[in-house]
Design an enzyme around this catalytic site. Sequence first.
Site, PDB file in Angstrom:
ATOM      1  N   ASP A 204       0.847  -1.198   0.000  1.00 54.09           N
ATOM      2  CA  ASP A 204       0.000   0.000   0.000  1.00 54.09           C
ATOM      3  C   ASP A 204       0.885   1.252   0.000  1.00 54.09           C
ATOM      4  OD1 ASP A 204       0.896  -0.091   2.599  1.00 54.09           O
ATOM      5  OD2 ASP A 204      -1.070   0.117   3.536  1.00 54.09           O
ATOM      6  N   SER A 205       2.209   1.046   0.057  1.00 53.22           N
ATOM      7  CA  SER A 205       3.143   2.157  -0.138  1.00 53.22           C
ATOM      8  C   SER A 205       3.009   2.718  -1.561  1.00 53.22           C
ATOM      9  CB  SER A 205       4.583   1.722   0.137  1.00 53.22           C
ATOM     10  OG  SER A 205       4.896   0.560  -0.604  1.00 53.22           O
TER      11      SER A 205
ATOM     12  N   ASP B  86      -1.096  -6.332  -0.600  1.00 54.56           N
ATOM     13  CA  ASP B  86      -1.207  -5.653   0.698  1.00 54.56           C
ATOM     14  C   ASP B  86      -2.655  -5.218   0.908  1.00 54.56           C
ATOM     15  OD1 ASP B  86      -0.064  -4.766   3.024  1.00 54.56           O
ATOM     16  OD2 ASP B  86       1.004  -3.070   2.119  1.00 54.56           O
TER      17      ASP B  86
ATOM     18  N   GLU C 219       8.944  -3.700  10.864  1.00 49.00           N
ATOM     19  CA  GLU C 219       9.349  -2.408  10.306  1.00 49.00           C
ATOM     20  C   GLU C 219       9.818  -1.462  11.413  1.00 49.00           C
ATOM     21  OE1 GLU C 219       6.628  -0.646   7.517  1.00 49.00           O
ATOM     22  OE2 GLU C 219       7.708   1.260   7.485  1.00 49.00           O
TER      23      GLU C 219
END
Length: 286
Positions: free
Chosen positions: A51-52, A90, A188
Site C-alpha cells: 500500500d506504499s 497488501d 518495520e
Amino acid sequence: MTELRAREPLTIPEIGAMKSAGTKIVMVTAYDHPSARLASEAGVDLILVGDSAGNNVLGYSSTVPVTMDEAVMLTAAVARAKPGALVIGDMPFGSFQASDADAVANAARLVKAGADAVKLEGAGPMLSRVTAIVGGGIPVMGHLGLTPQSATMLGGMKAQGRTAEAATQLLADARALETAGIFSLVLESVPARIGAHVSAALSIPTIGIGAGPGTDGQVLVWHDLLGINEGVAPRFVKRYADVAGEIRRGLEAFAAEVRSGAYPADEHVYKISAEELRAFETSLED
Ligand code: KIV
C-alpha cells in the site's frame, strides 16, 4: 501459447524452509508490470504490492487513502507479468479492520487479481482476521513495528519497540500472529537487537525493513532502493541505483534533440518509394 517464467515462484513451505536453512529472503515492493518483470529477472523471492503505492505512485501523502479497487488494479498488473516470485497483495486501510467477513472477502479479491498471499498490519483485534483469512485458504503475512496505516496512533512515522515494555508487547504480538497462522512477518523500524530477538523466537521467517541484519530477510520499497525517490529518506534506506537521475538525463536529451531537430534522424523515419511519392504529389497539383 504458454508463457515461460524465469523460474516458478517459491511455495509457502519453501519460504519457511529458507529460515531453517539460513538462506536470506529477498522481498521488494512493485506496483506495475515492467517492475514485476525486472524483479523476477533479478531473482527476488517475494514481490509485495504494497500500500506504499499510495505515497510512491498514486500521489497520496500516506498509505491510508489507498482503496481496494486501487490495490486490486496494481496487484493484477504485477501478477500479469507472471513473475517467478511469490506475489503478496497488501490489504489497504479499511479493507480488513471492520470484520472478519470483510477481511476474507477483500483478501479473496486480491487473490482473484493474482496475489498468491496477502499482508495485513497489526495484531490484537486483527488476530481473528488472520485466522479467518488463513481458514479461507489464503496465506497471510503479518506486519508489526511501525505500521504506517496506524502511524497517527503510534505517534508518527517513527521507530517502535524502543522500550522494554514496547519490545515485550512486540514479541507477544509476533507470537500471537504466528499462532494465528501467518506464514511470515514484516518487522518495520524496530531496533536491530529487537528484530533479532523476535526473529529467533519465531519459527516462521521475519522480513525486516529497518529492523537490522538479524531478520530472516529484507524488504525495501522499489522507489527507495532504486533512487526514484530523492531527498531525505528513512535511516534504513540504501539506494542501489540513481534511476531518477537516469530518467532526468534521458528526458533532457530528448527535449534538447527535439528542439535542435536532431531527432528524429533518418533511421527513425518511414520511407515511401520515389514513384509513389511522385504520384501523390502529382495528385496534389490536380
Ligand atoms: O506497503 C509497503 O511497502 C510495506 C513495506 C514497507 C513492508 O508494507
